[in-house]
Design an enzyme around this catalytic site. Structure first.
Site, PDB file in Angstrom:
ATOM      1  NE  ARG A  28     -41.095  19.164 -19.111  1.00  0.00           N
ATOM      2  CZ  ARG A  28     -40.623  19.055 -17.866  1.00  0.00           C
ATOM      3  NH1 ARG A  28     -39.815  17.812 -17.329  1.00  0.00           N
ATOM      4  NH2 ARG A  28     -41.011  19.846 -17.074  1.00  0.00           N
TER       5      ARG A  28
ATOM      6  NE  ARG B 199     -36.792  17.060 -14.506  1.00  0.00           N
ATOM      7  CZ  ARG B 199     -37.644  15.846 -14.898  1.00  0.00           C
ATOM      8  NH1 ARG B 199     -37.263  14.617 -14.982  1.00  0.00           N
ATOM      9  NH2 ARG B 199     -39.062  16.136 -15.026  1.00  0.00           N
TER      10      ARG B 199
ATOM     11  CE1 TYR C 275     -38.826  18.003 -11.764  1.00  0.00           C
ATOM     12  CE2 TYR C 275     -38.442  19.743 -10.478  1.00  0.00           C
ATOM     13  CZ  TYR C 275     -38.198  19.026 -11.770  1.00  0.00           C
ATOM     14  OH  TYR C 275     -37.504  19.642 -12.697  1.00  0.00           O
TER      15      TYR C 275
ATOM     16  CB  CYS D 147     -23.077  11.475   1.405  1.00  0.00           C
ATOM     17  SG  CYS D 147     -21.588  10.859   0.925  1.00  0.00           S
TER      18      CYS D 147
ATOM     19  CE1 TYR E 142     -36.000  23.353 -17.266  1.00  0.00           C
ATOM     20  CE2 TYR E 142     -37.543  21.551 -18.507  1.00  0.00           C
ATOM     21  CZ  TYR E 142     -37.202  23.001 -18.197  1.00  0.00           C
ATOM     22  OH  TYR E 142     -37.892  23.901 -18.762  1.00  0.00           O
TER      23      TYR E 142
END
Length: 444
Positions: free
Chosen positions: A304, A340, A344, A371, A401
């Site tokens: 990351r 993402r 979380y 939806c 990610y």
């Protein structure tokens, strides 16, 4: 009731703080990254669109190499992988951490040296292991007892494979409970407290086909505090000392994984690789000195921290409406290209680009086109109250990610990825098409 009005944002030095270093303001509300106008990229390639600043990726690789000159920096490919990305990190001197035969095959196709790869995974398939052994992957990280005999058998009596054992050090760290991997209550690694790690290490040492080079741990993701890493060092060195006492073996390597946090919005903290390296090295030296051990070579696995700040996502506004007190801004992407926030609670700072922000700043919620009530890209963010269909929104810190976790939910095709580099743009991953999706459906 209208959305609450915010104080007008100030255009200070932090306004573009979380964007790639090459980001520049252009006239009439436009922005450029890597010398390329974001609005022109959206017109050329369509939206949703992801871009990566090659110079930003390379600069972050160099920062890590400079911070850990005696160690080994291994890029975690799960954050984002393409053939170009593999080439960039290889040219900057990093290794590559892969988690599947798919990642391994793509990296190999890019020309990445297999001896500089590390194979991870809590449940490696036979194909994962077979391909890793056939290509000559540098290290395989053992994550469960059953893998030991499997790797040894597939290596064969004449072979020799370097391995590490992933240990759960009992350290809780990370931005969300779903990305904390250093404690007992999750699927990764072997427990230090119940003896599972020690038992697995003894079994590995008893396999002549396996060469154990060291221990591995990974305590979580999006970590912005150095202290949990120092605790992990002390516990891992303690285990290394016990292994030396019981087996007479000294390991030459210690892999502390990654999880280095980045700022997704201005004002948020980020982990400083240089400060991390300084304190890790000091702690490792002191702990090994106290235990009477030679200092092992340190490995780290940032993903990351290299990819995320180099990426920007672009969306077109499809609709803007008020529902009660909330202003909802719907865009042409969503949880299919960035799950993402739904998984979380990740938080972003989208920005209007391509025209001046003439409306009054209000608190808005940016949502996707899928939806699901949970299809939210950014909650409670300041945006102009006159947003309209066709406007462009840009979301920084989008390089990790997002594309790598993208799906075709609602049969919405996955977006392309474009690299920008010193005034030029080139396609890295083409847009998935409806024909691609139809061709996978072979039933009748």
């Amino acid at each position: 009731m209208t959305a609450p009005v915010l104080a007008a944002p100030t255009a200070g030095p932090d306004d573009l703080h979380v964007w790639p270093a090459s980001t520049a303001r252009l006239p009439h509300g436009h922005l450029s990254v890597g010398g390329v106008s974001l609005a022109e990229l959206a017109d050329r390639y369509g939206t949703p669109l992801y871009l990566l600043d090659e110079d930003e990726v390379r600069a972050r690789c160099r920062t890590y190499r400079a911070a850990f000159p005696e160690g080994e920096v291994v890029y975690a490919a799960k954050a984002f992988l393409s053939r170009a990305m593999a080439r960039w990190v290889e040219e900057e001197g990093l290794g590559l951490d892969v988690c599947s035969a798919g990642e391994l095959e793509l990296a190999h196709a890019s020309g990445f040296p297999p001896e500089r790869m590390v194979l991870h995974g809590n449940a490696k398939s036979p194909r994962d292991i077979e391909l890793a052994l056939r290509l000559g992957v540098g290290r395989i990280v053992v994550d469960s007892p059953s893998e030991i005999a499997r790797i040894a058998a597939l290596t064969g009596p004449a072979g020799r494979q370097k391995v590490m054992v992933r240990v759960v050090p009992g350290v809780a760290a990370g931005g969300h409970e779903k990305i904390r991997t250093g404690t007992e209550d999750q699927k990764f690694g072997l427990s230090l407290t119940d003896g599972s790690a020690q038992h697995a290490i003894a079994r590995v040492l008893g396999q002549p086909q396996l060469e154990m080079t060291g221990l591995h741990c990974h305590i979580g993701s999006q970590i912005t505090d150095i202290k949990p890493y120092l605790v992990a060092v002390r516990r891992m060195v303690g285990l290394m000392a016990r292994i030396k006492d019981s087996h007479g073996v000294t390991f030459p390597e210690l892999d502390l994984g990654g999880g280095h946090g980045v700022a997704y919005r201005p004002g948020e903290p980020a982990l400083d690789p240089t400060a991390l390296a300084r304190r890790l090295t000091a702690e490792l030296t002191a702990s090994c000195g106290a235990a009477g051990l030679p200092v092992p070579r340190l490995l780290i696995e940032p993903g990351r921290a290299i990819a995320a700040p180099a990426g920007v996502a672009l969306y077109r506004v499809l609709a803007a409406k008020r529902t009660g007190p909330k202003l909802f801004v719907a865009v042409d992407g969503g949880m299919s290209d960035n799950p993402r926030p739904a998984l979380y609670g990740a938080r972003y700072a989208p920005r209007l680009i391509g025209r001046p922000a003439t409306g009054v700043p209000v608190t808005a919620t940016v949502v996707g086109r899928h939806c699901e009530a949970g299809d939210v890209l950014a909650n409670d963010v300041p945006l102009p109250d006159d947003l309209r269909p066709g406007d462009l929104l840009a979301v920084p810190v989008a390089g990790a990610y997002q594309v790598s976790m993208a799906s075709a939910y609602n049969l919405v095709a996955r977006p392309p990825v474009v690299a920008v580099h010193r005034g030029t743009a080139r396609l890295l991953i083409r847009r998935e098409t409806q024909e691609d999706l139809r061709r996978r459906d072979v039933g009748a």
